[in-house]
Motif scaffolding. Structure first.
Motif, PDB file in Angstrom:
ATOM      1  N   TRP A  74      -5.110   4.028   2.821  1.00 14.53           N
ATOM      2  CA  TRP A  74      -5.060   5.392   3.048  1.00 14.53           C
ATOM      3  C   TRP A  74      -3.333   5.685   2.984  1.00 14.53           C
ATOM      4  CZ3 TRP A  74      -5.534   7.787   8.787  1.00 14.53           C
ATOM      5  CH2 TRP A  74      -5.474   9.243   8.703  1.00 14.53           C
ATOM      6  N   ALA A  75      -2.582   4.852   3.212  1.00 11.74           N
ATOM      7  CA  ALA A  75      -1.131   4.938   2.930  1.00 11.74           C
ATOM      8  C   ALA A  75      -0.877   4.990   1.459  1.00 11.74           C
ATOM      9  CB  ALA A  75      -0.354   3.784   3.653  1.00 11.74           C
ATOM     10  N   GLU A  76      -1.589   4.342   0.868  1.00 11.56           N
ATOM     11  CA  GLU A  76      -1.597   3.921  -0.545  1.00 11.56           C
ATOM     12  C   GLU A  76      -2.037   5.514  -1.121  1.00 11.56           C
ATOM     13  OE1 GLU A  76      -2.466   0.446  -3.454  1.00 11.56           O
ATOM     14  OE2 GLU A  76      -4.113   1.296  -2.997  1.00 11.56           O
ATOM     15  N   GLU A  77      -2.946   6.016  -0.851  1.00  6.95           N
ATOM     16  CA  GLU A  77      -3.242   7.327  -1.308  1.00  6.95           C
ATOM     17  C   GLU A  77      -2.147   8.292  -1.133  1.00  6.95           C
ATOM     18  OE1 GLU A  77      -7.174   8.764   0.471  1.00  6.95           O
ATOM     19  OE2 GLU A  77      -8.099   6.636  -0.282  1.00  6.95           O
ATOM     20  N   ILE A  78      -1.510   8.386   0.066  1.00 14.50           N
ATOM     21  CA  ILE A  78      -0.348   9.074   0.385  1.00 14.50           C
ATOM     22  C   ILE A  78       0.588   9.275  -0.468  1.00 14.50           C
ATOM     23  CG2 ILE A  78       0.957  10.356   2.301  1.00 14.50           C
ATOM     24  CD1 ILE A  78      -1.606   9.429   4.316  1.00 14.50           C
ATOM     25  N   PHE A  79       1.231   7.739  -0.349  1.00 12.81           N
ATOM     26  CA  PHE A  79       2.496   7.548  -0.973  1.00 12.81           C
ATOM     27  C   PHE A  79       2.432   7.188  -2.339  1.00 12.81           C
ATOM     28  CE2 PHE A  79       2.718   7.080   3.805  1.00 12.81           C
ATOM     29  CZ  PHE A  79       4.052   7.752   3.853  1.00 12.81           C
ATOM     30  N   GLY A  80       1.281   6.647  -2.965  1.00 12.74           N
ATOM     31  CA  GLY A  80       1.251   6.222  -4.163  1.00 12.74           C
ATOM     32  C   GLY A  80       1.153   4.794  -4.110  1.00 12.74           C
ATOM     33  N   GLN A  81       0.588   4.279  -5.333  1.00 12.65           N
ATOM     34  CA  GLN A  81       0.263   2.805  -5.357  1.00 12.65           C
ATOM     35  C   GLN A  81       1.451   1.838  -5.073  1.00 12.65           C
ATOM     36  OE1 GLN A  81      -2.042   1.907  -8.808  1.00 12.65           O
ATOM     37  NE2 GLN A  81      -3.956   2.470  -7.839  1.00 12.65           N
ATOM     38  N   THR A  82       2.788   2.433  -5.869  1.00 17.59           N
ATOM     39  CA  THR A  82       3.995   1.939  -5.580  1.00 17.59           C
ATOM     40  C   THR A  82       5.065   2.704  -5.265  1.00 17.59           C
ATOM     41  OG1 THR A  82       4.548   2.219  -7.994  1.00 17.59           O
ATOM     42  CG2 THR A  82       3.369   0.155  -7.656  1.00 17.59           C
ATOM     43  N   ILE A  83       6.050   2.234  -4.794  1.00 16.15           N
ATOM     44  CA  ILE A  83       7.408   2.969  -4.456  1.00 16.15           C
ATOM     45  C   ILE A  83       8.373   2.446  -5.405  1.00 16.15           C
ATOM     46  CG2 ILE A  83       6.908   3.627  -2.099  1.00 16.15           C
ATOM     47  CD1 ILE A  83       9.174   1.683  -1.150  1.00 16.15           C
ATOM     48  N   GLY A  88      15.641  -0.261  -7.926  1.00 24.14           N
ATOM     49  CA  GLY A  88      14.807  -0.026  -8.958  1.00 24.14           C
ATOM     50  C   GLY A  88      13.815  -1.037  -9.080  1.00 24.14           C
ATOM     51  N   LYS A  89      13.347  -1.789  -8.143  1.00 21.75           N
ATOM     52  CA  LYS A  89      12.246  -2.707  -8.079  1.00 21.75           C
ATOM     53  C   LYS A  89      11.061  -1.774  -7.717  1.00 21.75           C
ATOM     54  CE  LYS A  89      10.786  -6.929  -6.364  1.00 21.75           C
ATOM     55  NZ  LYS A  89      11.112  -8.133  -5.657  1.00 21.75           N
ATOM     56  N   LYS A  90       9.935  -1.813  -8.410  1.00 20.47           N
ATOM     57  CA  LYS A  90       8.618  -1.090  -7.848  1.00 20.47           C
ATOM     58  C   LYS A  90       8.177  -2.340  -6.972  1.00 20.47           C
ATOM     59  CE  LYS A  90       7.392   1.667 -11.646  1.00 20.47           C
ATOM     60  NZ  LYS A  90       6.097   2.759 -11.598  1.00 20.47           N
ATOM     61  N   ILE A  91       7.573  -1.645  -5.700  1.00 19.81           N
ATOM     62  CA  ILE A  91       6.843  -2.504  -4.491  1.00 19.81           C
ATOM     63  C   ILE A  91       5.499  -1.757  -4.557  1.00 19.81           C
ATOM     64  CG2 ILE A  91       7.258  -3.227  -2.100  1.00 19.81           C
ATOM     65  CD1 ILE A  91       9.465  -4.104  -4.168  1.00 19.81           C
ATOM     66  N   PRO A  92       4.640  -2.517  -4.210  1.00 23.52           N
ATOM     67  CA  PRO A  92       3.388  -1.978  -3.938  1.00 23.52           C
ATOM     68  C   PRO A  92       3.155  -1.426  -2.553  1.00 23.52           C
ATOM     69  CG  PRO A  92       2.914  -4.060  -5.198  1.00 23.52           C
ATOM     70  CD  PRO A  92       4.483  -3.817  -4.641  1.00 23.52           C
ATOM     71  N   THR A  93       2.839  -0.251  -2.332  1.00 25.69           N
ATOM     72  CA  THR A  93       2.545   0.256  -1.149  1.00 25.69           C
ATOM     73  C   THR A  93       1.792  -0.589  -0.175  1.00 25.69           C
ATOM     74  OG1 THR A  93       3.016   2.572  -2.177  1.00 25.69           O
ATOM     75  CG2 THR A  93       1.959   2.359   0.005  1.00 25.69           C
ATOM     76  N   ARG A  94       0.859  -0.847  -0.698  1.00 28.75           N
ATOM     77  CA  ARG A  94      -0.090  -1.818  -0.083  1.00 28.75           C
ATOM     78  C   ARG A  94       0.568  -3.042   0.518  1.00 28.75           C
ATOM     79  NH1 ARG A  94      -5.093  -4.164  -3.131  1.00 28.75           N
ATOM     80  NH2 ARG A  94      -4.973  -2.052  -4.073  1.00 28.75           N
ATOM     81  N   TYR A  95       1.615  -3.574  -0.064  1.00 28.59           N
ATOM     82  CA  TYR A  95       2.298  -4.871   0.372  1.00 28.59           C
ATOM     83  C   TYR A  95       3.126  -4.353   1.707  1.00 28.59           C
ATOM     84  CZ  TYR A  95       1.059  -7.382  -3.897  1.00 28.59           C
ATOM     85  OH  TYR A  95       0.542  -8.101  -4.840  1.00 28.59           O
ATOM     86  N   ILE A  96       3.829  -3.007   1.550  1.00 27.01           N
ATOM     87  CA  ILE A  96       4.569  -2.741   2.579  1.00 27.01           C
ATOM     88  C   ILE A  96       3.572  -2.369   3.915  1.00 27.01           C
ATOM     89  CG2 ILE A  96       5.869  -0.782   3.419  1.00 27.01           C
ATOM     90  CD1 ILE A  96       6.633  -0.450   0.414  1.00 27.01           C
ATOM     91  N   GLY A  97       2.345  -1.744   3.603  1.00 29.11           N
ATOM     92  CA  GLY A  97       1.420  -1.480   4.441  1.00 29.11           C
ATOM     93  C   GLY A  97       0.900  -3.013   5.186  1.00 29.11           C
ATOM     94  N   GLU A  98       0.645  -3.919   4.500  1.00 33.43           N
ATOM     95  CA  GLU A  98       0.126  -5.053   5.026  1.00 33.43           C
ATOM     96  C   GLU A  98       1.201  -5.539   5.620  1.00 33.43           C
ATOM     97  OE1 GLU A  98      -1.079  -7.273   1.357  1.00 33.43           O
ATOM     98  OE2 GLU A  98      -2.943  -6.320   1.223  1.00 33.43           O
ATOM     99  N   GLN A  99       2.611  -5.815   5.504  1.00 33.73           N
ATOM    100  CA  GLN A  99       3.545  -6.279   6.263  1.00 33.73           C
ATOM    101  C   GLN A  99       3.680  -5.532   7.686  1.00 33.73           C
ATOM    102  OE1 GLN A  99       7.250  -4.849   5.075  1.00 33.73           O
ATOM    103  NE2 GLN A  99       8.100  -5.865   6.661  1.00 33.73           N
ATOM    104  N   HIS A 100       3.656  -4.390   7.260  1.00 34.01           N
ATOM    105  CA  HIS A 100       3.668  -3.608   8.800  1.00 34.01           C
ATOM    106  C   HIS A 100       2.587  -3.724   9.768  1.00 34.01           C
ATOM    107  CE1 HIS A 100       4.984   0.011  11.117  1.00 34.01           C
ATOM    108  NE2 HIS A 100       3.737  -0.128  11.620  1.00 34.01           N
ATOM    109  N   VAL A 101       1.232  -4.024   9.206  1.00 30.59           N
ATOM    110  CA  VAL A 101       0.259  -4.037  10.205  1.00 30.59           C
ATOM    111  C   VAL A 101       0.278  -5.470  10.730  1.00 30.59           C
ATOM    112  CG1 VAL A 101      -2.324  -4.301  10.416  1.00 30.59           C
ATOM    113  CG2 VAL A 101      -1.214  -2.333   9.053  1.00 30.59           C
TER     114      VAL A 101
END
Length: 149
Positions: A74-83, A88-101
């Motif tokens: 759901w976070a990936e849908e809201i914030f996009g697949q990457t930030i 200047g580094k692209k980070i997958p939103t999913r990785y950030i969400g996984e880390q948080h959870v």
């Protein structure tokens, strides 16, 4: 106090602090900056979104609403697949969400059923009710009015 007691006390205290330090989105954001590079401000919006449910339910069970695999997607849908972070580094939103959870849920990523199946059912939760259409309500009210005349 002996030196062994002091060391043991410090170790226990350190474990307690580490275990409970992930209570604010900014702390999660600092963790993301260490893990993925950049600065905490690069990640704060995502971590704040995960913890937004604290506004209405200030208890660890607020996590049942977003701290699961479905919430990560759901976070990936809201914030996009990457930030793109500040370096200047692209980070997958999913990785950030996984880390948080994982930081909040003891190193695991539950699914939504892991949370929902632990709800203690109350009778009101499963009582269905039917709603009348507007015409049915008007008909009932007009019959009442006729009886009261």
């Amino acid at each position: 106090m002996s030196w062994t007691t002091a060391i043991l006390s410090q170790a226990v205290s350190s474990l307690f602090i580490r275990r409970n330090e992930m209570t604010h989105p900014y702390i999660h954001a600092e963790s993301s900056a260490r893990k993925f590079s950049g600065i905490p401000e690069d990640y704060i919006k995502i971590h704040s979104w995960f913890d937004e449910t604290k506004y209405s339910h200030s208890h660890f069970t607020h996590r049942a609403l977003r701290h699961h695999s479905e919430g990560i997607f759901w976070a990936e849908e809201i914030f996009g697949q990457t930030i793109t972070n500040s370096v200047g580094k692209k980070i997958p939103t999913r990785y950030i969400g996984e880390q948080h959870v994982m930081e909040d849920c003891g190193g695991r990523i539950p699914n939504i059923s892991d949370w929902l199946l632990r709800i203690n059912p109350e009778p009101w939760m499963s009582r269905g009710t039917t709603f009348k259409s507007e015409n049915e309500v008007l008909s009932i009210l007009s019959k009442r009015d006729l009886r009261n005349d």
